[in-house]
Design a protein around this motif. Structure first.
Motif, PDB file in Angstrom:
ATOM      1  N   LEU A   1       0.828  -1.202   0.000  1.00 48.43           N
ATOM      2  CA  LEU A   1       0.000   0.000   0.000  1.00 48.43           C
ATOM      3  C   LEU A   1       0.863   1.252   0.000  1.00 48.43           C
ATOM      4  CD1 LEU A   1      -2.638   1.710   0.520  1.00 48.43           C
ATOM      5  CD2 LEU A   1      -2.093   1.402   2.938  1.00 48.43           C
ATOM      6  N   THR A   2       1.808   1.325   0.922  1.00 47.92           N
ATOM      7  CA  THR A   2       2.616   2.535   1.033  1.00 47.92           C
ATOM      8  C   THR A   2       3.484   2.736  -0.210  1.00 47.92           C
ATOM      9  OG1 THR A   2       4.261   1.359   2.374  1.00 47.92           O
ATOM     10  CG2 THR A   2       2.579   2.636   3.552  1.00 47.92           C
ATOM     11  N   SER A   3       3.897   1.664  -0.832  1.00 46.07           N
ATOM     12  CA  SER A   3       4.639   1.781  -2.088  1.00 46.07           C
ATOM     13  C   SER A   3       3.751   2.380  -3.181  1.00 46.07           C
ATOM     14  CB  SER A   3       5.159   0.412  -2.520  1.00 46.07           C
ATOM     15  OG  SER A   3       5.794   0.503  -3.780  1.00 46.07           O
ATOM     16  N   ASP A   4       2.525   1.862  -3.297  1.00 45.69           N
ATOM     17  CA  ASP A   4       1.593   2.380  -4.305  1.00 45.69           C
ATOM     18  C   ASP A   4       1.306   3.861  -4.079  1.00 45.69           C
ATOM     19  OD1 ASP A   4       1.394  -0.090  -5.539  1.00 45.69           O
ATOM     20  OD2 ASP A   4      -0.443  -0.650  -4.467  1.00 45.69           O
ATOM     21  N   VAL A   5       1.090   4.247  -2.829  1.00 51.42           N
ATOM     22  CA  VAL A   5       0.791   5.645  -2.514  1.00 51.42           C
ATOM     23  C   VAL A   5       2.019   6.517  -2.752  1.00 51.42           C
ATOM     24  CG1 VAL A   5       0.119   7.264  -0.691  1.00 51.42           C
ATOM     25  CG2 VAL A   5      -1.069   5.068  -0.911  1.00 51.42           C
ATOM     26  N   ALA A   6       3.179   6.053  -2.307  1.00 49.61           N
ATOM     27  CA  ALA A   6       4.404   6.843  -2.477  1.00 49.61           C
ATOM     28  C   ALA A   6       4.709   7.103  -3.948  1.00 49.61           C
ATOM     29  CB  ALA A   6       5.586   6.130  -1.818  1.00 49.61           C
ATOM     30  N   HIS A   7       4.483   6.106  -4.797  1.00 51.12           N
ATOM     31  CA  HIS A   7       4.784   6.261  -6.215  1.00 51.12           C
ATOM     32  C   HIS A   7       3.637   6.897  -7.002  1.00 51.12           C
ATOM     33  CE1 HIS A   7       7.765   3.138  -5.081  1.00 51.12           C
ATOM     34  NE2 HIS A   7       8.524   3.947  -5.790  1.00 51.12           N
ATOM     35  N   GLY A   8       2.403   6.668  -6.563  1.00 47.55           N
ATOM     36  CA  GLY A   8       1.258   7.189  -7.305  1.00 47.55           C
ATOM     37  C   GLY A   8       0.772   8.546  -6.858  1.00 47.55           C
ATOM     38  N   VAL A   9       1.044   8.906  -5.617  1.00 50.50           N
ATOM     39  CA  VAL A   9       0.552  10.175  -5.067  1.00 50.50           C
ATOM     40  C   VAL A   9       1.746  11.024  -4.636  1.00 50.50           C
ATOM     41  CG1 VAL A   9      -0.950  11.260  -3.357  1.00 50.50           C
ATOM     42  CG2 VAL A   9      -1.570   9.028  -4.310  1.00 50.50           C
ATOM     43  N   SER A  10       2.333  10.681  -3.496  1.00 51.40           N
ATOM     44  CA  SER A  10       3.554  11.338  -3.022  1.00 51.40           C
ATOM     45  C   SER A  10       4.118  10.534  -1.864  1.00 51.40           C
ATOM     46  CB  SER A  10       3.288  12.776  -2.574  1.00 51.40           C
ATOM     47  OG  SER A  10       2.611  12.815  -1.341  1.00 51.40           O
ATOM     48  N   ARG A  11       5.423  10.643  -1.666  1.00 50.60           N
ATOM     49  CA  ARG A  11       6.059   9.894  -0.574  1.00 50.60           C
ATOM     50  C   ARG A  11       5.477  10.265   0.785  1.00 50.60           C
ATOM     51  NH1 ARG A  11      12.314   9.198  -0.846  1.00 50.60           N
ATOM     52  NH2 ARG A  11      11.728   7.528   0.549  1.00 50.60           N
ATOM     53  N   PRO A  12       5.290  11.551   1.095  1.00 50.60           N
ATOM     54  CA  PRO A  12       4.737  11.879   2.411  1.00 50.60           C
ATOM     55  C   PRO A  12       3.305  11.369   2.625  1.00 50.60           C
ATOM     56  CG  PRO A  12       5.772  13.808   1.428  1.00 50.60           C
ATOM     57  CD  PRO A  12       5.711  12.751   0.371  1.00 50.60           C
ATOM     58  N   ALA A  13       2.594  11.120   1.536  1.00 45.54           N
ATOM     59  CA  ALA A  13       1.222  10.625   1.669  1.00 45.54           C
ATOM     60  C   ALA A  13       1.175   9.178   2.134  1.00 45.54           C
ATOM     61  CB  ALA A  13       0.479  10.761   0.334  1.00 45.54           C
ATOM     62  N   ALA A  14       2.252   8.422   1.957  1.00 42.09           N
ATOM     63  CA  ALA A  14       2.243   6.995   2.284  1.00 42.09           C
ATOM     64  C   ALA A  14       2.030   6.715   3.773  1.00 42.09           C
ATOM     65  CB  ALA A  14       3.519   6.335   1.779  1.00 42.09           C
ATOM     66  N   PRO A  15       2.828   7.277   4.678  1.00 42.76           N
ATOM     67  CA  PRO A  15       2.583   6.967   6.094  1.00 42.76           C
ATOM     68  C   PRO A  15       1.275   7.559   6.605  1.00 42.76           C
ATOM     69  CG  PRO A  15       4.359   8.562   5.893  1.00 42.76           C
ATOM     70  CD  PRO A  15       4.035   8.081   4.509  1.00 42.76           C
TER      71      PRO A  15
END
Length: 100
Positions: free
Chosen positions: A35-49
């Motif tokens: 999940l955090t990989s998908d968010v970091a690459h698809g949205v932004s790194r800070p959005a992942a955590p």
């Protein structure tokens, strides 16, 4: 098992013990990492955590938090994979007006 995987497993065990919770083992860790990989690459790194935290809050309110966390992670991962600043944002998965 790699040193990183061993450290992660030990960390998760220590944190869950400290918080007095149980999780679904390595499958949950894999889901969160995906999940955090998908968010970091698809949205932004800070959005992942932040996203993982929000899913944790939502799942904690469910009758079966482990099942809910997995379900929410899949939904949000799909949203993140389709996230693109040049196109219209996705419809929330709980938006009943958008269901067939």
């Amino acid at each position: 098992m790699s040193d990183d995987a061993k450290a992660m497993s030990e960390w998760v065990t220590a944190v869950t013990r400290e918080l007095g919770i149980e999780v679904g083992g390595d499958a949950v860790v894999d889901t969160v990492l995906d999940l955090t990989s998908d968010v970091a690459h698809g949205v932004s790194r800070p959005a992942a955590p932040v996203t993982a935290f929000l899913i944790g809050i939502a799942a904690g309110r469910a009758d079966d938090p482990s099942v809910a966390a997995t379900d929410y992670a899949r939904k949000i991962a799909a949203l993140a994979q389709g996230w693109n600043a040049d196109t219209e944002r996705g419809v929330a998965s709980n938006d009943q007006s958008q269901r067939a």
